[in-house]
Design a protein around this motif. Structure first.
Motif, short mmCIF file in Angstrom:
data_model
loop_
_atom_site.label_atom_id
_atom_site.label_comp_id
_atom_site.label_asym_id
_atom_site.label_seq_id
_atom_site.Cartn_x
_atom_site.Cartn_y
_atom_site.Cartn_z
N LEU A 70 0.83 -1.19 0.00
CA LEU A 70 0.00 0.00 0.00
C LEU A 70 0.88 1.25 0.00
CD1 LEU A 70 -0.66 1.37 3.29
CD2 LEU A 70 -0.75 -1.11 3.40
N ALA A 71 0.39 2.29 -0.66
CA ALA A 71 1.15 3.54 -0.73
C ALA A 71 0.96 4.36 0.53
CB ALA A 71 0.72 4.34 -1.96
N THR A 72 -0.23 4.37 1.06
CA THR A 72 -0.55 5.10 2.29
C THR A 72 -1.84 4.53 2.84
OG1 THR A 72 -0.75 7.34 3.24
CG2 THR A 72 -1.85 6.97 1.13
N GLY A 73 -2.13 4.82 4.09
CA GLY A 73 -3.36 4.30 4.68
C GLY A 73 -3.36 4.40 6.18
N ILE A 85 2.00 6.69 6.63
CA ILE A 85 2.29 7.74 5.66
C ILE A 85 3.77 8.06 5.59
CG2 ILE A 85 0.06 8.89 5.74
CD1 ILE A 85 1.19 10.76 7.80
N LEU A 86 4.58 7.36 6.32
CA LEU A 86 6.00 7.67 6.36
C LEU A 86 6.80 6.53 5.73
CD1 LEU A 86 6.12 8.97 10.03
CD2 LEU A 86 5.96 10.31 7.95
N PRO A 87 7.13 6.66 4.46
CA PRO A 87 7.88 5.57 3.83
C PRO A 87 9.29 5.42 4.38
CG PRO A 87 7.59 7.39 2.30
CD PRO A 87 6.80 7.71 3.53
N GLY A 88 9.74 6.37 5.18
CA GLY A 88 11.02 6.22 5.84
C GLY A 88 12.21 6.74 5.06
N LYS A 106 8.22 2.95 13.34
CA LYS A 106 9.24 2.83 12.30
C LYS A 106 8.80 3.48 10.99
CE LYS A 106 12.20 -0.50 9.99
NZ LYS A 106 12.58 -1.89 9.86
N SER A 107 7.60 3.19 10.55
CA SER A 107 7.09 3.79 9.30
C SER A 107 5.63 4.22 9.45
CB SER A 107 7.23 2.80 8.15
OG SER A 107 6.44 1.65 8.41
N CYS A 108 5.27 4.61 10.67
CA CYS A 108 3.89 5.00 10.90
C CYS A 108 3.80 6.00 12.06
CB CYS A 108 3.03 3.78 11.19
SG CYS A 108 3.57 2.83 12.61
N ALA A 128 2.82 14.80 1.15
CA ALA A 128 4.29 14.80 1.12
C ALA A 128 4.83 13.37 1.11
CB ALA A 128 4.84 15.58 2.31
N GLY A 129 4.24 12.50 1.91
CA GLY A 129 4.66 11.11 1.94
C GLY A 129 4.43 10.41 0.61
#
Length: 142
Positions: A70-73, A85-88, A106-108, A128-129
């Motif tokens: 998933l790209a975001t969620g 929303i934070l791909p890191g 970590k990525s959320c 932005a993410g």
């Protein structure tokens, strides 16, 4: 190579949200669903048993591992809303400084209730993410 444990399912995201036990989490999930739809322009899909995702991307690492995610969620969990929303890849500190009350994984992000955050800043952060992710791996609609 092993596939991702988190895969798209046939569960209807609206049914999933309607079944959330905690009334505040359910109400916040409805707000988040509308916000993510607005920002992304994508229809939601369930990823695994509890993540509502918007858009997806295919990745291929130098190691040869590849897959779709998933790209975001978000996910309305028992203790809080988990926002993916934070791909890191990028430091979103300047935006996060204006968001309100949250904790970072970590990525959320973990948000206890939406009333604790500025939704316009959350919208900015989601965009932005997605833009950052799309610069590395093309994001596709779901």
């Amino acid at each position: 190579m092993a596939q991702n444990k988190t895969q798209v399912t046939a569960t209807d995201p609206a049914d999933f949200i309607a079944a959330v036990d905690h009334p505040q989490r359910r109400d916040d999930a409805q707000v988040l669903d509308a916000l993510f739809r607005h920002v992304t322009g994508f229809q939601p899909r369930m990823w695994g048993p509890s993540i509502i995702g918007y858009g997806q991307y295919h990745y291929r690492y130098d190691s040869g591992r590849e897959g779709d995610f998933l790209a975001t969620g978000f996910s309305p969990r028992k203790a809080n809303q988990v926002i993916y929303i934070l791909p890191g890849y990028t430091d979103f500190g300047p935006i996060l400084d204006r968001l309100g009350k949250w904790k970072k994984g970590k990525s959320c992000l973990y948000i206890t209730k939406l009333a604790d955050v500025d939704l316009s800043v959350l919208e900015e952060l989601i965009r932005a993410g997605l833009d950052d992710l799309n610069s590395r791996w093309p994001v596709q609609p779901t």
